[in-house]
Motif scaffolding. Structure first.
Motif, short mmCIF file in Angstrom:
data_model
loop_
_atom_site.label_atom_id
_atom_site.label_comp_id
_atom_site.label_asym_id
_atom_site.label_seq_id
_atom_site.Cartn_x
_atom_site.Cartn_y
_atom_site.Cartn_z
N ALA A 33 21.33 -15.50 52.98
CA ALA A 33 22.30 -16.25 52.18
C ALA A 33 21.62 -17.11 51.12
N ALA A 34 20.34 -17.39 51.31
CA ALA A 34 19.61 -18.20 50.34
C ALA A 34 19.18 -17.40 49.12
N ASN A 35 19.30 -16.07 49.17
CA ASN A 35 18.90 -15.23 48.04
C ASN A 35 20.07 -15.05 47.07
N SER A 36 20.06 -15.81 46.01
CA SER A 36 21.10 -15.67 45.00
C SER A 36 20.60 -14.93 43.76
N ALA A 37 19.26 -14.87 43.59
CA ALA A 37 18.69 -14.19 42.42
C ALA A 37 17.80 -13.02 42.82
N THR A 38 17.43 -12.96 44.09
CA THR A 38 16.60 -11.86 44.58
C THR A 38 17.44 -11.02 45.55
N ARG A 70 25.95 -13.50 41.36
CA ARG A 70 25.32 -13.61 42.67
C ARG A 70 25.86 -12.51 43.59
N PRO A 71 25.01 -11.99 44.46
CA PRO A 71 25.51 -10.98 45.40
C PRO A 71 26.46 -11.60 46.41
N GLY A 72 27.28 -10.78 47.03
CA GLY A 72 28.26 -11.29 47.99
C GLY A 72 27.65 -11.92 49.21
N THR A 73 26.38 -11.66 49.47
CA THR A 73 25.71 -12.23 50.64
C THR A 73 25.18 -13.64 50.39
#
Length: 357
Positions: free
Chosen positions: A51-56, A150-153
């Motif tokens: 959930a901390a990955n907003s750009a990767t 941002r991805p849905g995760t």
């Protein structure tokens, strides 16, 4: 006896009212707009490792059915169904993808059981696809292109709300006839004007002439309307286009060599993404003159974020038989030239097109 007859009549009338209400309720349910979501991949269908990955993250991982299921509120807005057209990151879009998608959108728009179309798309070339559809699909039905940053995760993922807004706009009769629209970050933009101006942030998309409106809790608020030709008013029709003209972009900068321009000498047109007002370096001018003499159209655009290129300012466009892109950014100018050159090779006609669209 009279009392019993009155009671039976009352019950019959009551039953008729209940039936009428039920029928009315069913009729209301049936008049919900029918919206088709065409999925092409991108970040809105992406997934990160945590959930901390907003750009990767990895783009184009989540299929359309899961995207729709992830926004259960859509069923309250419209009757929604999805199609997986592509599953790619949008930087990999080609002219062939544009043509395939455009023809599918056109076919759907002709169906009586389709009231609006939503296209989920990666943000990198979302503006190019939206503009292409705006130029070539002949319909007044709402077409809305949407993505996410941002991805849905990710924490604070924006795709869910963006998709909900897109379906609300596509389902709303007020969007009819306004051309192809883009909904991002609660704003409604024209596919002609909008561009991705920021990466990483969710307020990535902007139009230099401003958004057309906003969406708040599913309700559209409109503040302006497009004035340039689009969709039904366009002279270009996706149903008659089987290939786009070869057009490429060369970026201008200090010390720029002629290499890039010469590499595209077999193209139908070259977009000069010039400095300032579409400027051309003095040593490049004769190179572009020679290319024009060979039949390659030279179209002056600007690499600066806003403004527009003035004809016969900086360069004598009339003398050189060059075209100016007006307010179109280089990537949008490429799309318009690639479409326009399927119908004309006359520079004056090409200039008219850039002023009208």
């Amino acid at each position: 006896m009279l009392l019993n007859s009155s009671y039976r009549i009352f019950n019959l009338a009551r039953a008729l009212l209940i039936c009428s209400a039920l029928l009315a309720g069913n009729a209301w349910a049936q008049v919900k707009p029918n919206i088709v979501i065409l999925a092409t991949g991108g970040t809105i269908a992406g997934a990160g490792a945590s959930a901390a990955n907003s750009a990767t993250y990895q783009a184009a991982k989540v299929p359309v059915d899961k995207l729709i299921a992830g926004v259960p509120e859509l069923k309250d807005v419209a009757s929604v169904r999805g199609e997986q057209v592509f599953q790619i990151a949008s930087e990999s879009f080609t002219n062939a993808h544009l043509l395939s998608l455009g023809k599918r959108v056109s076919a759907l728009s002709k169906q009586a059981d389709v009231d609006g179309i939503v296209i989920t798309h990666g943000t990198d070339t979302l503006e190019e696809t939206a503009f292409f559809l705006n130029l070539t699909v002949h319909t007044d039905k709402p077409i809305v292109v949407v993505g996410s940053m941002r991805p849905g995760t990710a924490m604070s993922a924006d795709g869910m709300l963006n998709l909900y807004n897109a379906v609300n706009v596509a389902a709303n009769p007020s969007a009819k006839g306004k051309g192809v629209l883009v909904t991002m970050n609660d704003e409604i933009h024209s596919g002609r004007d909008v561009s991705k101006m920021i990466n990483i942030k969710t307020n990535a998309f902007n139009s230099q002439w401003g958004p057309l409106g906003m969406i708040v809790e599913g309700k559209s608020y409109w503040f302006r309307a497009p004035v340039k030709r689009h969709t039904l008013q366009s002279e270009f029709d996706i149903d008659t286009i089987d290939a786009l003209a070869d057009v490429d972009v060369v970026y201008g900068y200090g010390n720029v060599p002629a290499t890039g321009y010469e590499a595209f000498s077999k193209d139908k047109a070259i977009i000069n993404a010039g400095t300032g007002n579409g400027s051309v370096a003095d040593r490049i001018v004769p190179v572009l003159q020679a290319l024009r003499a060979k039949g390659v159209h030279i179209i002056r655009s600007a690499r600066v974020p806003d403004g527009f290129v003035l004809r016969n300012s900086e360069q004598p466009d009339d003398k050189y038989d060059w075209v100016v892109a007006h307010d179109h950014k280089p990537q949008k100018a490429r799309i318009l030239a690639a479409v326009a050159l399927t119908k004309t090779s006359d520079s004056k006609e090409l200039q008219r097109v850039f002023m009208e669209y």
